[in-house]
Design a protein around this motif. Structure first.
Motif, PDB file in Angstrom:
ATOM      1  N   UNK A  83       0.807  -1.222   0.000  1.00 44.04           N
ATOM      2  CA  UNK A  83       0.000   0.000   0.000  1.00 44.04           C
ATOM      3  C   UNK A  83       0.844   1.278   0.000  1.00 44.04           C
ATOM      4  N   UNK A  84       2.138   1.164   0.295  1.00 45.95           N
ATOM      5  CA  UNK A  84       2.964   2.353   0.469  1.00 45.95           C
ATOM      6  C   UNK A  84       3.286   3.042  -0.851  1.00 45.95           C
ATOM      7  N   UNK A  85       3.902   2.332  -1.776  1.00 42.66           N
ATOM      8  CA  UNK A  85       4.300   2.938  -3.042  1.00 42.66           C
ATOM      9  C   UNK A  85       3.127   2.871  -4.008  1.00 42.66           C
ATOM     10  N   UNK A  86       2.680   4.039  -4.443  1.00 43.63           N
ATOM     11  CA  UNK A  86       1.543   4.084  -5.361  1.00 43.63           C
ATOM     12  C   UNK A  86       1.585   5.365  -6.185  1.00 43.63           C
ATOM     13  N   UNK A  87       0.824   5.342  -7.249  1.00 43.27           N
ATOM     14  CA  UNK A  87       0.666   6.517  -8.101  1.00 43.27           C
ATOM     15  C   UNK A  87      -0.757   7.017  -7.856  1.00 43.27           C
ATOM     16  N   UNK A  88      -0.889   8.249  -7.391  1.00 49.01           N
ATOM     17  CA  UNK A  88      -2.205   8.815  -7.087  1.00 49.01           C
ATOM     18  C   UNK A  88      -2.576   9.849  -8.151  1.00 49.01           C
ATOM     19  N   UNK A  89      -3.751   9.661  -8.723  1.00 48.72           N
ATOM     20  CA  UNK A  89      -4.261  10.571  -9.746  1.00 48.72           C
ATOM     21  C   UNK A  89      -5.475  11.299  -9.192  1.00 48.72           C
ATOM     22  N   UNK A  90      -5.557  12.579  -9.459  1.00 50.25           N
ATOM     23  CA  UNK A  90      -6.728  13.352  -9.067  1.00 50.25           C
ATOM     24  C   UNK A  90      -7.782  13.244 -10.162  1.00 50.25           C
ATOM     25  N   UNK A  91      -9.030  13.009  -9.754  1.00 55.98           N
ATOM     26  CA  UNK A  91     -10.156  13.023 -10.687  1.00 55.98           C
ATOM     27  C   UNK A  91     -11.067  14.193 -10.329  1.00 55.98           C
ATOM     28  N   UNK A  92     -11.954  14.542 -11.254  1.00 53.35           N
ATOM     29  CA  UNK A  92     -12.757  15.754 -11.101  1.00 53.35           C
ATOM     30  C   UNK A  92     -13.673  15.739  -9.880  1.00 53.35           C
ATOM     31  N   UNK A 101     -14.533   3.151 -10.855  1.00 50.80           N
ATOM     32  CA  UNK A 101     -14.654   1.940 -10.028  1.00 50.80           C
ATOM     33  C   UNK A 101     -15.545   0.912 -10.719  1.00 50.80           C
ATOM     34  N   UNK A 102     -16.687   1.334 -11.196  1.00 44.70           N
ATOM     35  CA  UNK A 102     -17.627   0.425 -11.870  1.00 44.70           C
ATOM     36  C   UNK A 102     -16.983  -0.165 -13.123  1.00 44.70           C
ATOM     37  N   UNK A 103     -16.338   0.682 -13.937  1.00 42.66           N
ATOM     38  CA  UNK A 103     -15.706   0.207 -15.170  1.00 42.66           C
ATOM     39  C   UNK A 103     -14.556  -0.749 -14.880  1.00 42.66           C
ATOM     40  N   UNK A 104     -13.737  -0.440 -13.886  1.00 41.96           N
ATOM     41  CA  UNK A 104     -12.603  -1.308 -13.537  1.00 41.96           C
ATOM     42  C   UNK A 104     -13.109  -2.655 -13.041  1.00 41.96           C
ATOM     43  N   UNK A 105     -14.100  -2.642 -12.186  1.00 44.79           N
ATOM     44  CA  UNK A 105     -14.651  -3.900 -11.673  1.00 44.79           C
ATOM     45  C   UNK A 105     -15.287  -4.715 -12.796  1.00 44.79           C
ATOM     46  N   UNK A 106     -15.893  -4.052 -13.778  1.00 40.53           N
ATOM     47  CA  UNK A 106     -16.482  -4.759 -14.924  1.00 40.53           C
ATOM     48  C   UNK A 106     -15.405  -5.460 -15.745  1.00 40.53           C
ATOM     49  N   UNK A 107     -14.163  -4.956 -15.670  1.00 39.27           N
ATOM     50  CA  UNK A 107     -13.033  -5.592 -16.362  1.00 39.27           C
ATOM     51  C   UNK A 107     -12.400  -6.697 -15.522  1.00 39.27           C
ATOM     52  N   UNK A 108     -12.943  -6.920 -14.322  1.00 35.18           N
ATOM     53  CA  UNK A 108     -12.387  -7.943 -13.448  1.00 35.18           C
ATOM     54  C   UNK A 108     -11.262  -7.443 -12.564  1.00 35.18           C
ATOM     55  N   UNK A 109     -11.097  -6.141 -12.483  1.00 31.16           N
ATOM     56  CA  UNK A 109     -10.062  -5.545 -11.640  1.00 31.16           C
ATOM     57  C   UNK A 109     -10.609  -5.399 -10.225  1.00 31.16           C
ATOM     58  N   UNK A 110      -9.866  -5.887  -9.241  1.00 34.39           N
ATOM     59  CA  UNK A 110     -10.262  -5.749  -7.846  1.00 34.39           C
ATOM     60  C   UNK A 110      -9.991  -4.315  -7.403  1.00 34.39           C
ATOM     61  N   UNK A 111     -11.024  -3.648  -6.899  1.00 35.79           N
ATOM     62  CA  UNK A 111     -10.926  -2.249  -6.476  1.00 35.79           C
ATOM     63  C   UNK A 111     -11.213  -2.155  -4.985  1.00 35.79           C
ATOM     64  N   UNK A 112     -10.366  -1.443  -4.253  1.00 36.05           N
ATOM     65  CA  UNK A 112     -10.584  -1.163  -2.839  1.00 36.05           C
ATOM     66  C   UNK A 112     -11.142   0.245  -2.733  1.00 36.05           C
ATOM     67  N   UNK A 113     -12.198   0.389  -1.938  1.00 38.31           N
ATOM     68  CA  UNK A 113     -12.767   1.718  -1.707  1.00 38.31           C
ATOM     69  C   UNK A 113     -14.110   1.875  -2.382  1.00 38.31           C
ATOM     70  N   UNK A 114     -14.639   3.070  -2.268  1.00 40.10           N
ATOM     71  CA  UNK A 114     -13.969   4.302  -1.891  1.00 40.10           C
ATOM     72  C   UNK A 114     -13.625   4.355  -0.390  1.00 40.10           C
ATOM     73  N   UNK A 125      -6.411   0.279  -6.940  1.00 46.75           N
ATOM     74  CA  UNK A 125      -6.310  -0.966  -7.698  1.00 46.75           C
ATOM     75  C   UNK A 125      -4.910  -1.052  -8.297  1.00 46.75           C
ATOM     76  N   UNK A 126      -4.588  -2.188  -8.893  1.00 44.38           N
ATOM     77  CA  UNK A 126      -3.253  -2.410  -9.446  1.00 44.38           C
ATOM     78  C   UNK A 126      -3.293  -2.438 -10.967  1.00 44.38           C
ATOM     79  N   UNK A 127      -2.217  -1.918 -11.592  1.00 47.45           N
ATOM     80  CA  UNK A 127      -2.087  -2.012 -13.040  1.00 47.45           C
ATOM     81  C   UNK A 127      -1.468  -3.371 -13.397  1.00 47.45           C
ATOM     82  N   UNK A 128      -1.348  -3.699 -14.680  1.00 50.47           N
ATOM     83  CA  UNK A 128      -0.839  -5.025 -15.072  1.00 50.47           C
ATOM     84  C   UNK A 128       0.592  -5.323 -14.617  1.00 50.47           C
ATOM     85  N   UNK A 132       0.490  -0.026  -7.683  1.00 50.49           N
ATOM     86  CA  UNK A 132      -0.771   0.338  -7.034  1.00 50.49           C
ATOM     87  C   UNK A 132      -1.157   1.738  -7.485  1.00 50.49           C
ATOM     88  N   UNK A 133      -2.393   1.872  -7.924  1.00 53.26           N
ATOM     89  CA  UNK A 133      -2.923   3.151  -8.388  1.00 53.26           C
ATOM     90  C   UNK A 133      -3.988   3.625  -7.409  1.00 53.26           C
TER      91      UNK A 133
END
Length: 180
Positions: A83-92, A101-114, A125-128, A132-133
């Motif tokens: 959980x420590x090293x991650x890339x954080x992006x700001x969204x609107x 979150x909905x789109x990522x989960x629909x792709x089978x990506x495990x999402x924590x949160x909000x 969530x994690x990239x390929x 950690x993003x």
């Protein structure tokens, strides 16, 4: 005036440049801005073929990756928690956060949160390649940010002396501990 104006780019290693570019376009709508590939490293002249890709992270920010086929497989520091090293992006806003979150989960990506951090809410969530993003949407006021800023120097000093978490900003997550 600060010396640094903004990030030119932030670079990480990836397992597969094409898979990475496709993932960031599909999940976060980042366009591929360019690619550089060489047989040797320009700064060191070391012979090490690479593919260096540049993605548009919005607002003039660039996220870059290196695929290094002749290097040992990617790993991570086993002494640093995931959980420590991650890339954080700001969204609107929270609507965008929910949509990703909905789109990522629909792709089978495990999402924590909000996760509610009081000043912003975020998902993780994690990239390929295993990075950690975090996507974060502000939920605060200028007054709250000033409250944090004003105690930051004292917190750093206390931490340096004690290596124990100072309580100056405990209010950010206390509501979770209280079950609210």
């Amino acid at each position: 005036m600060p010396i640094v104006q903004k990030f030119h780019h932030v670079a990480f290693r990836c397992k597969d440049a094409k898979e990475t570019a496709d993932f960031y376009k599909r999940v976060l709508d980042m366009d591929l801005l360019g690619a550089i590939a060489e047989d040797k490293v320009p700064s060191t002249k070391a012979p090490d073929p690479y593919m260096h890709i540049f993605l548009d992270a919005g607002g003039g920010n660039i996220l870059a990756f290196f695929e290094l086929p002749n290097s040992p497989p990617m790993g991570r520091d086993p002494n640093t928690p995931d959980w420590t090293q991650h890339i954080a992006f700001q969204v609107e806003d929270l609507c965008v956060l929910d949509r990703v979150k909905v789109n990522a989960e629909a792709e089978g990506i495990e999402v924590v949160g909000p996760t509610d951090h009081t000043i912003f809410k975020s998902i993780y969530f994690f990239d390929p390649s295993g990075h950690r993003l975090e996507l974060a949407a502000w939920t605060t006021t200028p007054e709250t940010l000033e409250r944090m800023r004003s105690v930051a120097p004292a917190m750093i000093e206390e931490w340096a002396r004690t290596k124990r978490p100072p309580r100056h900003t405990a209010w950010l997550h206390e509501k979770e501990l209280a079950g609210t």
